[in-house]
Design a protein around this motif. Sequence first.
Motif, mmCIF file in Angstrom:
data_model
loop_
_atom_site.group_PDB
_atom_site.id
_atom_site.type_symbol
_atom_site.label_atom_id
_atom_site.label_comp_id
_atom_site.label_asym_id
_atom_site.label_seq_id
_atom_site.Cartn_x
_atom_site.Cartn_y
_atom_site.Cartn_z
ATOM 1 N N ARG A 479 0.740 -1.149 -0.086
ATOM 2 C CA ARG A 479 0.013 0.086 0.057
ATOM 3 C C ARG A 479 0.872 1.202 -0.167
ATOM 4 N NH1 ARG A 479 -5.380 0.552 0.686
ATOM 5 N NH2 ARG A 479 -6.040 2.726 0.995
ATOM 6 N N ALA A 480 1.955 1.079 0.680
ATOM 7 C CA ALA A 480 2.916 2.290 0.572
ATOM 8 C C ALA A 480 3.686 2.421 -0.481
ATOM 9 C CB ALA A 480 3.843 2.297 1.960
ATOM 10 N N GLY A 481 3.688 1.572 -1.454
ATOM 11 C CA GLY A 481 4.222 1.796 -2.923
ATOM 12 C C GLY A 481 5.640 1.041 -2.896
ATOM 13 N N ASP A 482 6.148 0.403 -1.922
ATOM 14 C CA ASP A 482 7.296 -0.376 -1.920
ATOM 15 C C ASP A 482 7.047 -1.757 -2.516
ATOM 16 O OD1 ASP A 482 9.813 -1.594 -1.830
ATOM 17 O OD2 ASP A 482 9.934 -0.735 0.458
ATOM 18 N N ALA A 483 6.737 -1.650 -3.917
ATOM 19 C CA ALA A 483 6.435 -2.983 -4.608
ATOM 20 C C ALA A 483 7.535 -4.089 -4.628
ATOM 21 C CB ALA A 483 6.075 -2.718 -6.126
ATOM 22 N N ALA A 515 -0.871 -4.183 -4.644
ATOM 23 C CA ALA A 515 -0.025 -3.456 -5.478
ATOM 24 C C ALA A 515 -0.694 -3.204 -6.754
ATOM 25 C CB ALA A 515 0.961 -4.771 -5.666
ATOM 26 N N GLU A 516 -1.503 -3.895 -7.375
ATOM 27 C CA GLU A 516 -1.999 -3.501 -8.619
ATOM 28 C C GLU A 516 -2.841 -2.214 -8.412
ATOM 29 O OE1 GLU A 516 -1.497 -4.797 -11.586
ATOM 30 O OE2 GLU A 516 -0.831 -6.807 -10.942
ATOM 31 N N LEU A 517 -3.398 -1.793 -7.195
ATOM 32 C CA LEU A 517 -4.288 -0.883 -7.151
ATOM 33 C C LEU A 517 -3.321 0.559 -7.081
ATOM 34 C CD1 LEU A 517 -7.105 -1.540 -4.360
ATOM 35 C CD2 LEU A 517 -7.412 -0.502 -6.656
ATOM 36 N N ILE A 518 -2.135 0.278 -6.380
ATOM 37 C CA ILE A 518 -1.180 1.353 -6.362
ATOM 38 C C ILE A 518 -0.627 1.508 -7.625
ATOM 39 C CG2 ILE A 518 1.060 2.065 -5.413
ATOM 40 C CD1 ILE A 518 -1.395 2.090 -3.436
ATOM 41 N N GLY A 519 -0.571 0.667 -8.497
ATOM 42 C CA GLY A 519 -0.015 0.651 -9.995
ATOM 43 C C GLY A 519 -0.814 1.077 -11.009
#
Length: 640
Positions: A479-483, A515-519
């Motif tokens: 969620r914090a973008g650290d994929a 992760a897909e949501l953040i992307g």
Amino acid sequence: MRTKLIIAGLLLVLLGAGVYWYSRGGTKLTDSDSLLLADFVNSTGDPVFEGALGEALAISLGQSPVLNLISPEKVAEALRSQGLAVHASVTRDLAAKLCQNLGATVYLTGSVAKDGRSYVLRLEAFRCATASEIASVKSEADSRDQAVHALGLAAAELRSQFGEDPATLQKFNLPLERATTSSLEALKAFTEGRRLSREQGAIEAVAPLKKAIEGDPRFALAYSNLAVSYYNLNQNALAADRIRQAFELADRQTVRDHLHITTLYYDLGTGDVQKAIASYKDWVQLYPRDDIAKGNLASEYFLIGDYEQAANFAQQALRLDPGSSAWYENVATAYIALLRLEEAQNVINQAFARKLDDAAMHSDLYALAFLQNDAVAMQREMDWSVGKPGGEDDMLALQADTEAYVGHVKKARELSRRAVEAAQSAQLAEPAAIWQGIAALREAAYGNMQEARTGADRVLEIAPKSRDAQTLASLVLARAGDARRAQSMMDDLSAAHISNTVVQSAWLPTIRAQAELIGQRPGKAIELLEVVKPYERGQLIGNLSYSCMVPAYLRGEAYLGAGQGPQAFAEFQKLIDSRGVVGNCWSGALALLGQARAQALSGSKSAAKNSYQRFFELWKSADADVPILKSARAEFAKLK
């Protein structure tokens, strides 16, 4: 059918031990009879026999699928009702008096005495209604080390005198020193651990159970009981390790205990929910009056969010053993999830009336108070928990969620910090990591990404090998973008828990969807979350008594990202309709905001305004600098 002795082969095998019996008229017990075990009378002068032989005898007789033994919990309740301490010695005279209170039809006494170098064990059974003797067995062991085996022989003959079918007796009759241990010291430590678990809780049971294993590293029951204690303390990695060790000792388990350990292995070890449920059902079928089989089966249904079935089997367990605090807790928790709040309160009151009390009941009381908006009652439970290991950290974490639910993020942060410290002070690393992980996820959901990343790092420092810690940290990082880090941890989780239903079918798809949501790929997120639907209402972290329903919340966000307002609204409505499941989790509060956004996306401007205002009313005293609150205000201003 009345039978003759069928253990002659065992008599030939056992050197230095003999067993003799005296028939009393061919009494046959049926599955409608209940048997009360009095305490062993120990006249040897050796304290190692105290309590240990009674525990071993219960295990030996418990192999029978037709004998019904009164549980220690029921005996403790009966003692309390007589104004006696729960650990008072149940003498022959007292057993006769307790019969009616317990609904027993037969009571059994035992004794051990020293005769030169030999040890003489006697078992005598009496009809409760008349106090007349119906069976008597004498067994001798040439040495102290042979006492457990000799007791097993006596128990087998007693089952024969009670009229058990020879075929059943042969099938369900593991030698007692293999079913337990030949070490009296290990057996005594195990007995003490079981007693402390019943009377004081899991945390007190750990040390003696570990001592039992040190005394006999092949003591399967000690491993399984320690696994359950660790599980009840949210020490799930330790629970998994111990139940695997128990499972590997299959030759040291009675049929009943093998069923128990196998189900726990699927539950705590591999995490295969469907195999665990199937194994529990086999156990229930073979031993239909075993409350543990039904009570633990209820726990499996909690895991997958089937609260109707959880309530059903928890109720059955409670009817079988109304002296067990665990079954009151399970029934109450299921009722809370189903929003049967008055019934949940009544169940807890019934437990208190029986002088039963532990931390889980107070967690249920806190949940009830939250759902009823009773701040005084919530504070009462907070006050109760102060200084109680395994209780204080749980209550602090609950209060942190309550503060966060209304936007008091700074207060919540401090309470979570204290919860982590309280758990660590009690040597409970995994609960500490879970409280830290829940706090970090909450920070991420509210938009405090730096706090979230720091929290995720802290989770992994506290309990780096914990499945739940890794799961929470991975979700937070996604969620914090650290994929990259999230993906690496997901790979580790997938490889380490290949058979775990919750990991493979619930958490990994959820984290990937995040992760897909953040992307900015909401369609892919929706696709991934489809397989999670059967589990999204379940208790997916540890053995917490609530669920944030994270998959449903993320599905709502994904539909928003895909421009599908009505579908998003329906997902957020799931959380609102499931107040008993979601409790005071952050997702329940943000569901109101999610619905406002869904209505705005659908062009329902007036309805969206109302939903935004409901959220603002809930967060009327919220910290002003919470990012998600700032975003909500900006969105509302555009509507106006």
